[in-house]
Write a protein that holds these residues in place. Structure first.
Motif, PDB file in Angstrom:
ATOM      1  N   ALA A 204       0.823  -1.206   0.000  1.00  0.00           N
ATOM      2  CA  ALA A 204       0.000   0.000   0.000  1.00  0.00           C
ATOM      3  C   ALA A 204       0.862   1.262   0.000  1.00  0.00           C
ATOM      4  N   ILE A 205       1.977   1.227   0.706  1.00  0.00           N
ATOM      5  CA  ILE A 205       2.885   2.377   0.723  1.00  0.00           C
ATOM      6  C   ILE A 205       3.479   2.606  -0.662  1.00  0.00           C
ATOM      7  N   VAL A 271      -1.558  15.517  15.690  1.00  0.00           N
ATOM      8  CA  VAL A 271      -2.700  15.659  14.776  1.00  0.00           C
ATOM      9  C   VAL A 271      -2.704  17.040  14.134  1.00  0.00           C
ATOM     10  N   LYS A 272      -2.331  18.054  14.901  1.00  0.00           N
ATOM     11  CA  LYS A 272      -2.294  19.416  14.351  1.00  0.00           C
ATOM     12  C   LYS A 272      -1.305  19.527  13.188  1.00  0.00           C
ATOM     13  N   THR A 273      -0.213  18.795  13.276  1.00  0.00           N
ATOM     14  CA  THR A 273       0.806  18.879  12.221  1.00  0.00           C
ATOM     15  C   THR A 273       0.366  18.198  10.928  1.00  0.00           C
ATOM     16  N   LYS A 274      -0.612  17.295  11.012  1.00  0.00           N
ATOM     17  CA  LYS A 274      -1.084  16.507   9.862  1.00  0.00           C
ATOM     18  C   LYS A 274       0.055  15.718   9.216  1.00  0.00           C
ATOM     19  N   LYS A 275       0.972  15.255  10.080  1.00  0.00           N
ATOM     20  CA  LYS A 275       2.052  14.389   9.601  1.00  0.00           C
ATOM     21  C   LYS A 275       1.784  12.990  10.115  1.00  0.00           C
ATOM     22  N   ALA A 276       1.610  12.065   9.176  1.00  0.00           N
ATOM     23  CA  ALA A 276       1.170  10.722   9.530  1.00  0.00           C
ATOM     24  C   ALA A 276       2.134  10.012  10.457  1.00  0.00           C
ATOM     25  N   LEU A 278       4.112  11.212  12.760  1.00  0.00           N
ATOM     26  CA  LEU A 278       4.002  11.713  14.133  1.00  0.00           C
ATOM     27  C   LEU A 278       2.708  11.222  14.783  1.00  0.00           C
ATOM     28  N   VAL A 279       1.624  11.189  14.026  1.00  0.00           N
ATOM     29  CA  VAL A 279       0.352  10.711  14.578  1.00  0.00           C
ATOM     30  C   VAL A 279       0.467   9.240  14.961  1.00  0.00           C
ATOM     31  N   LEU A 280       1.049   8.440  14.083  1.00  0.00           N
ATOM     32  CA  LEU A 280       1.184   7.011  14.366  1.00  0.00           C
ATOM     33  C   LEU A 280       2.073   6.765  15.576  1.00  0.00           C
ATOM     34  N   ALA A 281       3.129   7.534  15.681  1.00  0.00           N
ATOM     35  CA  ALA A 281       4.005   7.383  16.852  1.00  0.00           C
ATOM     36  C   ALA A 281       3.263   7.730  18.138  1.00  0.00           C
ATOM     37  N   ALA A 282       2.403   8.765  18.073  1.00  0.00           N
ATOM     38  CA  ALA A 282       1.656   9.195  19.265  1.00  0.00           C
ATOM     39  C   ALA A 282       0.564   8.203  19.651  1.00  0.00           C
ATOM     40  N   LEU A 283       0.240   7.263  18.762  1.00  0.00           N
ATOM     41  CA  LEU A 283      -0.791   6.265  19.065  1.00  0.00           C
ATOM     42  C   LEU A 283      -0.228   5.036  19.760  1.00  0.00           C
ATOM     43  N   ALA A 284       1.079   4.973  19.920  1.00  0.00           N
ATOM     44  CA  ALA A 284       1.706   3.801  20.539  1.00  0.00           C
ATOM     45  C   ALA A 284       1.147   3.480  21.930  1.00  0.00           C
ATOM     46  N   PRO A 285       0.821   4.478  22.785  1.00  0.00           N
ATOM     47  CA  PRO A 285       0.285   4.143  24.117  1.00  0.00           C
ATOM     48  C   PRO A 285      -0.999   3.314  24.079  1.00  0.00           C
ATOM     49  N   GLU A 318       4.984   0.447  13.134  1.00  0.00           N
ATOM     50  CA  GLU A 318       6.325   0.030  12.716  1.00  0.00           C
ATOM     51  C   GLU A 318       6.717   0.659  11.379  1.00  0.00           C
ATOM     52  N   ARG A 319       5.724   0.948  10.528  1.00  0.00           N
ATOM     53  CA  ARG A 319       6.020   1.506   9.202  1.00  0.00           C
ATOM     54  C   ARG A 319       5.714   3.006   9.131  1.00  0.00           C
ATOM     55  N   ARG A 320       5.719   3.653  10.277  1.00  0.00           N
ATOM     56  CA  ARG A 320       5.338   5.056  10.322  1.00  0.00           C
ATOM     57  C   ARG A 320       6.299   5.945   9.539  1.00  0.00           C
ATOM     58  N   VAL A 321       7.591   5.598   9.505  1.00  0.00           N
ATOM     59  CA  VAL A 321       8.560   6.446   8.799  1.00  0.00           C
ATOM     60  C   VAL A 321       8.267   6.450   7.305  1.00  0.00           C
ATOM     61  N   ALA A 322       8.051   5.254   6.745  1.00  0.00           N
ATOM     62  CA  ALA A 322       7.747   5.165   5.309  1.00  0.00           C
ATOM     63  C   ALA A 322       6.421   5.838   4.988  1.00  0.00           C
ATOM     64  N   ILE A 323       5.436   5.687   5.865  1.00  0.00           N
ATOM     65  CA  ILE A 323       4.133   6.326   5.646  1.00  0.00           C
ATOM     66  C   ILE A 323       4.278   7.836   5.718  1.00  0.00           C
ATOM     67  N   GLY A 324       5.134   8.302   6.635  1.00  0.00           N
ATOM     68  CA  GLY A 324       5.332   9.744   6.801  1.00  0.00           C
ATOM     69  C   GLY A 324       5.948  10.414   5.585  1.00  0.00           C
ATOM     70  N   ARG A 325       6.621   9.654   4.722  1.00  0.00           N
ATOM     71  CA  ARG A 325       7.232  10.241   3.524  1.00  0.00           C
ATOM     72  C   ARG A 325       6.188  10.535   2.439  1.00  0.00           C
ATOM     73  N   LEU A 326       4.988   9.990   2.585  1.00  0.00           N
ATOM     74  CA  LEU A 326       3.951  10.184   1.563  1.00  0.00           C
ATOM     75  C   LEU A 326       3.311  11.564   1.705  1.00  0.00           C
ATOM     76  N   GLU A 327       2.715  12.019   0.627  1.00  0.00           N
ATOM     77  CA  GLU A 327       1.943  13.252   0.686  1.00  0.00           C
ATOM     78  C   GLU A 327       0.732  13.044   1.605  1.00  0.00           C
ATOM     79  N   LEU A 328       0.183  14.159   2.105  1.00  0.00           N
ATOM     80  CA  LEU A 328      -0.968  14.072   3.005  1.00  0.00           C
ATOM     81  C   LEU A 328      -2.124  13.323   2.350  1.00  0.00           C
ATOM     82  N   SER A 329      -2.380  13.613   1.074  1.00  0.00           N
ATOM     83  CA  SER A 329      -3.496  12.975   0.388  1.00  0.00           C
ATOM     84  C   SER A 329      -3.325  11.466   0.320  1.00  0.00           C
ATOM     85  N   ALA A 330      -2.066  11.008   0.268  1.00  0.00           N
ATOM     86  CA  ALA A 330      -1.807   9.571   0.169  1.00  0.00           C
ATOM     87  C   ALA A 330      -1.720   8.905   1.538  1.00  0.00           C
TER      88      ALA A 330
END
Length: 864
Positions: A204-205, A271-276, A278-285, A318-330
């Motif tokens: 998907a990435i 969430v404010k940054t709209k960077k995937a 960072l959001v995924l990392a913050a969901l770890a708890p 685990e794949r948050r870094v690769a997801i974070g490289r995508l555009e917001l729309s993706a």
């Protein structure tokens, strides 16, 4: 059940001079208390009926019958020659958790296909999960629909053997068509296995980093949309920003309250940054909430879903870094899938005492008992607690119960059941009708259906009230469909017209499911062709052995054809109101031509077909209602978007169209009105009559011949009138006469190119049009006159065909690399136990919201 009546347009109340129901029904109080018409013996009799419609109807009635003597008859239906009946029997036996059905299901699964195979796979996944994989391996290739449902059922099982099977299937995914690929991807994600999820997420990435073709989405993204619980169009990158907002709202509602202050602050900032990433990392708890061992408390709604969604969330993080490289729309769809995973994990892993509903209820009760004690109270304890409350005190309690969320849907039903058992049915019904929350209302309706003796008096009171309380009565009608007692049938029959004004669909369903033969004349009075009441009348008539007159036979044929999925002529169905009698009914048209510049909300539509009221027979008295605007716009936009994307969408049923009257542009409907006025003022106007005849011919309205004969009486040499007469001859099943008439006009135009014309632009254009018409007739097998020279016409036609073929080839090449039809929603749609998380707005067997008249699964839901 297959016999489902979709939402019909409400009948108007201000102008409807409807006759009283043609039945002298007794007072509801004269009937037995909480009496239902169908016991085990009657249902068993209907299960042997010669009509498959009645057998399916009996299966639906059997859902409420717990008599064990009925089981053999239900088992026999698994081998019914009608696949639809067998499928209904499969669902009923699975719902009843009838283990005796397993051998028969396994045997039928060997050769079943389509929906039946899909239903059997889902049922076996619930009743015999340890045998499903073996059955799949033994039978060989599955068709697309069965493949999707089977893959989902296997994913939910999640055993080691199943994981190995899915892993091998993923290795061959590249060779699968897009629809099967998306089904497989969805199943891998739903399994919750980290390895399978990682493989799909990696795909998907990679796909999300590429550009999508308009109107298409990648199978991997389509699978993510399914697990995110969002409509399939959201899988396209164009919906990215809107999808991100959806994910943010879900996180705020479900996840924020479950986190510690510092954890919530970190997530809010991400969430404010709209960077995937960072959001995924913050969901770890969230992964640390609840029991990580997998011994999560399972209820009938969530099943193993929290455990499996935890595996998906781990893979996403685990794949948050690769997801974070995508555009917001993706990247938005990955965030949405994570947000839904969090909601499910928290629903299964947190203490129910933390539910806002229980916390609020404890405060209202002044902590007597506390939220923790409320969470542990069983049905008896809750019933006693609510039974001690007055109606006034219960109003505050019920307001909290219906407005505040529970962690688990099953808890809401338990509390609702206690409210019913404690005698506060009316208050519960009123609270649920005001909030209009589908989840709350579904829970209330379920508990009412399980307690007919307690629900009946309140429902009778609500439906007998004068005047009716609209919201309350509408919900009571929905409850009547499942409570289905004799008294409710009599109330509905006596107030048929008033209740039908609230909801035609609910009234028709309730009468059919209650099954009182005394209501047959009532429902028959409104059983117009293809309307919601017709099915109820047909099924009840067959079930009660009513002699079949010609009208009933035609209705049975219509209903059976629709149920069997026989191909029907494409048409657009639009709700129309009769200006004479006020009835709002659905009408099917071959096409609708819109004036896109019109000022009204409908685009001043011109309908191709007869405009005759089904109820009173009035001609040209039908006008579209407000819902028509949405239907027509949806059809028009679908065609336009498909054309832009180079993706065929079927015949164009709604299209923009206009003409000119005395040099002024106007839509077809407006032009017809203007020409009617002109002919009324000047009956001998040849130009007006010819133009009106041409529009009437396009719209298939009566009066074409009369106009043309009037023209020929005034000018016997009017070639345009003869040209139009040729078309009429075809419609009158005289194609040979049409050939002769068209050929005669062509000869006249060749002989005298300066012939007088009234409406056509030039003699050449008229002649070329007639030559094309003759070639079309030739294509139907008719012989053309030998003296006609049509070489130029044939060359023009061949050139156009070549250009069209080239354009189609270009469009095909453009979309081929990315062509990815949307997956069926059953492809990893978490059916059965997953139903609490992924809610459908439209049932598969309901009429399609586009107004086509087809079932959703055979129209816009065909690829969902």
């Amino acid at each position: 059940m297959t016999i489902i009546i979709g939402a019909g347009s409400s009948a108007p109340t201000e102008t409807s001079p409807l006759p009283p129901p043609p039945a002298d029904l007794p007072h509801p109080g004269s009937a037995k208390e909480a009496h239902r018409f169908f016991d085990a013996a009657k249902i068993a009799e209907l299960l042997r009926h010669e009509s498959s419609l009645v057998r399916a109807y009996a299966l639906e009635q059997s859902v409420h019958c717990e008599d064990a003597s009925l089981v053999p008859a239900l088992l026999a239906c698994l081998n019914d020659e009608d696949a639809t009946v067998a499928m209904e029997a499969t669902g009923v036996l699975a719902a009843k958790k009838e283990k005796q059905a397993i051998p028969t299901m396994l045997e039928r699964f060997k050769t079943a296909s389509g929906e039946l195979a899909a239903g059997l796979a889902s049922a076996l996944g619930q009743l015999a999960p340890e045998q499903l994989l073996g059955a799949v391996k033994a039978r060989g290739r599955l068709d697309d629909e069965a493949y999707a449902a089977t893959a989902t059922a296997l994913a939910i099982i999640g055993s080691g053997e199943v994981i190995e099977f899915l892993d091998k299937a993923l290795s061959r995914a590249a060779a699968l068509p897009p629809e099967r690929r998306s089904a497989l991807y969805g199943s891998a994600l739903l399994s919750g296995h980290p390895g399978l999820g990682a493989r799909v997420l990696s795909q998907a990435i990679d796909d999300s980093a590429q550009k999508e073709q308009p109107g298409a989405s990648f199978p991997s993204r389509a699978a993510l949309a399914v697990v995110a619980g969002v409509p399939m169009p959201y899988s396209a990158q164009v919906a990215g920003v809107e999808l991100y907002d959806h994910a943010r709202e879900e996180l705020e509602l479900e996840t924020y309250p479950a986190l510690l202050d510092d954890e919530r602050a970190a997530l809010e900032e991400a969430v404010k940054t709209k960077k995937a990433d960072l959001v995924l990392a913050a969901l770890a708890p969230v992964l640390n909430k609840g029991d990580r061992s997998g011994a999560i408390v399972e209820d009938e709604d969530l099943g193993t879903m929290p455990k499996r969604r935890r595996g998906l969330l781990e893979a996403l993080i685990e794949r948050r870094v690769a997801i974070g490289r995508l555009e917001l729309s993706a990247s938005a769809i990955f965030v949405a899938a994570a947000a839904r995973a969090c909601s499910v994990i928290l629903a299964g892993g947190l203490d129910e005492a933390e539910s806002p509903a229980l916390v609020g209820l404890a405060k209202t009760l002044e902590q007597k008992p506390t939220a923790a004690e409320l969470a542990k109270l069983d049905l008896v304890g809750l019933t006693q607690l609510f039974g001690e409350k007055s109606d006034r005190e219960m109003r505050r309690v019920l307001t909290i119960l219906v407005r505040e969320p529970f962690r688990r849907p099953g808890t809401l039903r338990r509390f609702a059941k206690a409210v019913v058992e404690s005698g506060h049915v009316r208050g519960l019904l009123e609270a649920a009708s005001e909030i209009e929350d589908p989840r709350v209302q579904a829970a209330v309706l379920k508990v009412l259906s399980e307690s007919p003796a307690k629900a009946e008096p309140v429902l009778v009171e609500v439906l007998s009230a004068s005047p009716l309380e609209d919201k309350l009565a509408a919900l009571a009608l929905l409850a009547a469909e499942d409570v289905r007692t004799e008294r409710l049938g009599l109330v509905i029959g006596r107030r048929f017209n008033e209740l039908r004004a609230l909801s035609r669909a609910s009234v028709a369903r309730a009468i059919m499911r209650i099954g009182d033969p005394r209501l047959l004349p009532v429902i028959e009075s409104r059983a117009f062709p293809d309307e919601v009441e017709e099915l109820s009348w047909v099924v009840l008539s067959l079930a009660h052995g009513v002699p079949g007159d010609e009208r009933l036979q035609k209705a049975v044929a219509r209903v059976s054809a629709d149920r069997d999925g026989e191909p029907q002529r494409p048409e657009v169905r639009v709700p129309m109101k009769c200006k004479r009698c006020g009835e709002v009914l659905a009408y099917g048209f071959e096409r609708v031509l819109l004036d896109v510049d019109a000022k009204d909300q409908w685009g001043d539509p011109a309908f191709v077909g007869e405009l005759r009221c089904k109820a009173c027979g009035a001609t040209d008295q039908l006008e579209p209602v407000e819902e028509a605007a949405r239907i027509l716009t949806a059809h028009l936009m679908q065609s336009l978007e498909g054309a832009r994307a180079g993706v065929p969408t079927g015949p164009t049923l709604v299209a923009p169209a206009a003409t000119e009257v005395h040099g002024k542009r106007m839509g077809m409907a407006a032009a017809l009105r203007a020409l009617d006025e002109e002919v009324t003022r000047s009956p001998e106007s040849i130009r007006a009559r010819l133009h009106r005849a041409r529009i009437r011919l396009i719209l298939k309205r009566p009066g074409v011949e009369e106009d043309l004969q009037a023209v020929l009486q005034t000018d016997g040499t009017a070639v345009e009138a003869d040209a139009l007469l040729a078309t009429i001859l075809v419609r009158k099943n005289d194609p040979e006469g049409a050939v002769q008439k068209a050929a005669e006009v062509v000869r006249r135009l060749i002989k005298d190119p300066d012939v007088r014309l009234y409406d056509a632009p030039t003699a050449d254009s008229l002649r070329e049009g007639l030559e094309e018409y003759l070639l079309e007739l030739e294509g139907l097998g008719l012989e053309l006159p030998a003296d006609l020279e049509l070489a130029e016409a044939r060359e023009r036609r061949e050139n156009r065909a070549a250009v069209a073929a080239q354009a189609e080839q270009i469009a095909r090449e453009r979309r081929a690399p990315r062509e990815a039809p949307e997956p069926r929603e059953s492809a990893g749609g978490d059916e059965g136990e997953e139903g609490a998380a992924i809610r459908k707005q439209v049932g598969r067997n309901d009429p399609c919201p586009c107004g086509s008249g087809k079932k959703y699964k055979k129209c816009h839901g065909a690829n969902v």
